[in-house]
Design a protein around this motif. Structure first.
Motif, PDB file in Angstrom:
ATOM      1  N   PRO A  55       0.805  -1.229   0.000  1.00 35.77           N
ATOM      2  CA  PRO A  55       0.000   0.000   0.000  1.00 35.77           C
ATOM      3  C   PRO A  55       0.836   1.277   0.000  1.00 35.77           C
ATOM      4  N   TYR A  56       2.082   1.182   0.476  1.00 36.49           N
ATOM      5  CA  TYR A  56       2.919   2.378   0.586  1.00 36.49           C
ATOM      6  C   TYR A  56       3.880   2.523  -0.599  1.00 36.49           C
ATOM      7  N   ILE A  57       4.122   1.426  -1.322  1.00 33.85           N
ATOM      8  CA  ILE A  57       5.089   1.446  -2.424  1.00 33.85           C
ATOM      9  C   ILE A  57       4.404   1.615  -3.770  1.00 33.85           C
ATOM     10  N   SER A  58       3.259   0.978  -3.948  1.00 32.48           N
ATOM     11  CA  SER A  58       2.577   1.007  -5.242  1.00 32.48           C
ATOM     12  C   SER A  58       2.131   2.425  -5.571  1.00 32.48           C
ATOM     13  N   PRO A  59       2.207   2.809  -6.840  1.00 31.69           N
ATOM     14  CA  PRO A  59       1.871   4.198  -7.210  1.00 31.69           C
ATOM     15  C   PRO A  59       0.389   4.531  -7.086  1.00 31.69           C
ATOM     16  N   TYR A  60      -0.491   3.542  -7.307  1.00 31.01           N
ATOM     17  CA  TYR A  60      -1.929   3.797  -7.257  1.00 31.01           C
ATOM     18  C   TYR A  60      -2.609   2.683  -6.440  1.00 31.01           C
ATOM     19  N   PRO A  61      -2.549   2.741  -5.118  1.00 33.76           N
ATOM     20  CA  PRO A  61      -3.108   1.646  -4.283  1.00 33.76           C
ATOM     21  C   PRO A  61      -4.592   1.398  -4.537  1.00 33.76           C
ATOM     22  N   GLN A  62      -5.325   2.432  -4.894  1.00 32.44           N
ATOM     23  CA  GLN A  62      -6.759   2.254  -5.131  1.00 32.44           C
ATOM     24  C   GLN A  62      -7.050   1.388  -6.334  1.00 32.44           C
ATOM     25  N   HIS A  63      -6.069   1.183  -7.224  1.00 33.99           N
ATOM     26  CA  HIS A  63      -6.270   0.355  -8.413  1.00 33.99           C
ATOM     27  C   HIS A  63      -6.245  -1.144  -8.095  1.00 33.99           C
ATOM     28  N   ALA A  64      -5.912  -1.486  -6.858  1.00 34.12           N
ATOM     29  CA  ALA A  64      -5.943  -2.892  -6.460  1.00 34.12           C
ATOM     30  C   ALA A  64      -7.334  -3.315  -6.001  1.00 34.12           C
ATOM     31  N   LYS A  65      -8.255  -2.393  -5.987  1.00 37.68           N
ATOM     32  CA  LYS A  65      -9.612  -2.677  -5.543  1.00 37.68           C
ATOM     33  C   LYS A  65     -10.568  -2.491  -6.723  1.00 37.68           C
ATOM     34  N   GLU A  66     -11.845  -2.397  -6.411  1.00 35.22           N
ATOM     35  CA  GLU A  66     -12.840  -2.172  -7.453  1.00 35.22           C
ATOM     36  C   GLU A  66     -12.692  -0.749  -7.980  1.00 35.22           C
ATOM     37  N   LEU A  67     -12.306  -0.636  -9.240  1.00 35.66           N
ATOM     38  CA  LEU A  67     -12.122   0.677  -9.843  1.00 35.66           C
ATOM     39  C   LEU A  67     -12.272   0.554 -11.349  1.00 35.66           C
ATOM     40  N   VAL A  68     -12.950   1.505 -11.942  1.00 38.15           N
ATOM     41  CA  VAL A  68     -13.104   1.562 -13.395  1.00 38.15           C
ATOM     42  C   VAL A  68     -12.770   2.980 -13.841  1.00 38.15           C
ATOM     43  N   ASP A  69     -11.818   3.097 -14.773  1.00 40.13           N
ATOM     44  CA  ASP A  69     -11.395   4.407 -15.285  1.00 40.13           C
ATOM     45  C   ASP A  69     -11.183   4.277 -16.796  1.00 40.13           C
ATOM     46  N   TYR A  70     -12.275   4.366 -17.536  1.00 40.59           N
ATOM     47  CA  TYR A  70     -12.196   4.156 -18.979  1.00 40.59           C
ATOM     48  C   TYR A  70     -11.410   5.263 -19.686  1.00 40.59           C
ATOM     49  N   ASN A  71     -11.246   6.403 -19.032  1.00 39.91           N
ATOM     50  CA  ASN A  71     -10.465   7.478 -19.647  1.00 39.91           C
ATOM     51  C   ASN A  71      -8.988   7.090 -19.790  1.00 39.91           C
ATOM     52  N   ASN A  72      -8.516   6.211 -18.913  1.00 49.13           N
ATOM     53  CA  ASN A  72      -7.124   5.772 -18.957  1.00 49.13           C
ATOM     54  C   ASN A  72      -7.012   4.294 -19.302  1.00 49.13           C
ATOM     55  N   ALA A  73      -8.015   3.714 -19.923  1.00 51.47           N
ATOM     56  CA  ALA A  73      -8.005   2.284 -20.234  1.00 51.47           C
ATOM     57  C   ALA A  73      -7.087   1.989 -21.412  1.00 51.47           C
ATOM     58  N   GLY A  74      -6.352   0.907 -21.301  1.00 52.59           N
ATOM     59  CA  GLY A  74      -5.535   0.424 -22.407  1.00 52.59           C
ATOM     60  C   GLY A  74      -4.346   1.291 -22.754  1.00 52.59           C
ATOM     61  N   LEU A  75      -3.821   2.047 -21.785  1.00 55.59           N
ATOM     62  CA  LEU A  75      -2.661   2.897 -22.053  1.00 55.59           C
ATOM     63  C   LEU A  75      -1.384   2.071 -22.052  1.00 55.59           C
ATOM     64  N   SER A  76      -0.505   2.315 -22.994  1.00 58.38           N
ATOM     65  CA  SER A  76       0.777   1.616 -23.059  1.00 58.38           C
ATOM     66  C   SER A  76       1.718   2.166 -21.984  1.00 58.38           C
ATOM     67  N   PRO A  77       2.805   1.455 -21.682  1.00 58.05           N
ATOM     68  CA  PRO A  77       3.755   1.930 -20.662  1.00 58.05           C
ATOM     69  C   PRO A  77       4.230   3.351 -20.934  1.00 58.05           C
ATOM     70  N   SER A  78       4.242   4.168 -19.864  1.00 53.09           N
ATOM     71  CA  SER A  78       4.640   5.563 -19.989  1.00 53.09           C
ATOM     72  C   SER A  78       5.214   6.024 -18.667  1.00 53.09           C
ATOM     73  N   SER A  79       5.569   7.290 -18.571  1.00 51.20           N
ATOM     74  CA  SER A  79       6.116   7.822 -17.319  1.00 51.20           C
ATOM     75  C   SER A  79       5.058   7.860 -16.218  1.00 51.20           C
ATOM     76  N   LYS A  80       3.796   8.020 -16.587  1.00 53.65           N
ATOM     77  CA  LYS A  80       2.722   8.040 -15.596  1.00 53.65           C
ATOM     78  C   LYS A  80       2.354   6.630 -15.154  1.00 53.65           C
ATOM     79  N   TYR A  81       2.212   5.730 -16.110  1.00 55.47           N
ATOM     80  CA  TYR A  81       1.919   4.322 -15.816  1.00 55.47           C
ATOM     81  C   TYR A  81       3.080   3.498 -16.381  1.00 55.47           C
TER      82      TYR A  81
END
Length: 305
Positions: A55-81
């Motif tokens: 929970p303290y190391i991962s960049p987006y801990p909330q993404h390990a739970k129920e979450l849907v974000d179609y605006n960022n779906a299917g993004l290739s590796p980048s500096s943000k993800y």
């Protein structure tokens, strides 16, 4: 005439702390001679660290739970993800880090149950070799070993409700016979050694003979096999989650992530490649560590050659 006084050698026995320090130094030397073993130890410690502090190391801990974000779906590796996102916008790196918990919990629970059961049955069958107890235990072991392990685990998980606990039960049921067979071979030969015969002659109890005389001489192969088996159990657990019989969504699991990503290959290759790579790295780490433990516990070898 001057008289020479010869120095009297120090015959004082080394303290327990000194003996322990020397033993640890020798063990580390034998372990570290194989550089791959040191790499394996570093990988295993890193995986454990990531799993504990996910929970303290991962960049987006909330993404390990129920979450849907179609605006960022299917993004290739980048500096943000760094490892991209999946088909509903969840960070792959975060879900891989959180999936390490289930991946490590599986072998920890399986070996904690399967090893004592297999070792106990192996000791009893080996010490009472030639009796009905030996025949009953080893024929039962042969029945389990005759069935392919993954097929047996799939059959058990298919009957039970698919979740992490039931998958651990399934793998445990198929794993104890390997330790029973290993310990049986060693204990059946050790029962005829002089130290066992001497213990019987002085009236030592059967429990003392089994757990104080025979078992300590079997520990080295058992510990080595345990370290090597961790990788195999993780692989079996990933296979079960791949077909939907392991951890259930939204809890992340490496095998489940590989399965989900396979439907989007090759366009969204990162959904499958990175979880698969994580499985490979973890298994290699534990296999390298097992080789180092085997070298460390080996006897009859010049330790400082």
């Amino acid at each position: 005439m001057e008289t020479k006084v010869q120095a009297v050698p120090d015959l004082t026995l080394p303290s327990a702390t000194t003996r322990l320090r020397t033993g640890l130094q020798k063990s580390w030397y034998k372990f570290s001679r194989n550089k791959l073993s040191v790499i394996g130890l570093a990988i295993v410690l890193s995986v454990i660290f990531l799993a504990i502090f996910a929970p303290y190391i991962s960049p987006y801990p909330q993404h390990a739970k129920e979450l849907v974000d179609y605006n960022n779906a299917g993004l290739s590796p980048s500096s943000k993800y760094l490892l991209g996102t999946d088909n509903i916008g969840r960070d792959i790196l975060t879900r891989i880090i959180f999936s390490l918990r289930g991946a490590l919990l599986m072998p920890a629970m399986v070996l904690a149950i399967a090893v004592p059961i297999g070792v106990l049955f192996g000791l009893l069958a080996g010490y009472y070799k030639g009796t009905w107890l030996d025949t009953s235990i080893m024929r039962l072991t042969d029945i389990f070993l005759a069935v392919p392990p993954l097929i047996l685990a799939l059959a058990i998980c298919a009957v039970l409700k698919p979740n992490l606990m039931n998958s651990m039960i399934a793998v445990t049921i198929m794993w104890w016979p390997w330790y029973c067979r290993l310990v049986y071979g060693m204990s059946s030969s050790l029962r005829n050694e002089y130290f066992v015969i001497a213990a019987e002659l002085i009236g030592a109890s059967k429990i003392h003979i089994l757990f104080k005389e025979i078992l300590p001489n079997c520990l080295s192969p058992i510990l080595t096999k345990m370290a090597l088996d961790v990788g195999w159990v993780i692989l079996i657990g990933a296979a079960l989650s791949f077909v939907g019989l392991g951890e259930q969504p939204p809890t992340p699991a490496l095998g489940q992530m590989v399965s989900d990503g396979s439907r989007y290959m090759p366009d969204m290759w990162w959904m499958t490649v990175f979880p698969s790579f994580a499985i490979v790295i973890i298994i290699l780490g534990f296999n390298f560590l097992g080789d180092g433990i085997r070298d460390m516990l080996s006897k009859g070898e010049n330790e400082y050659e």
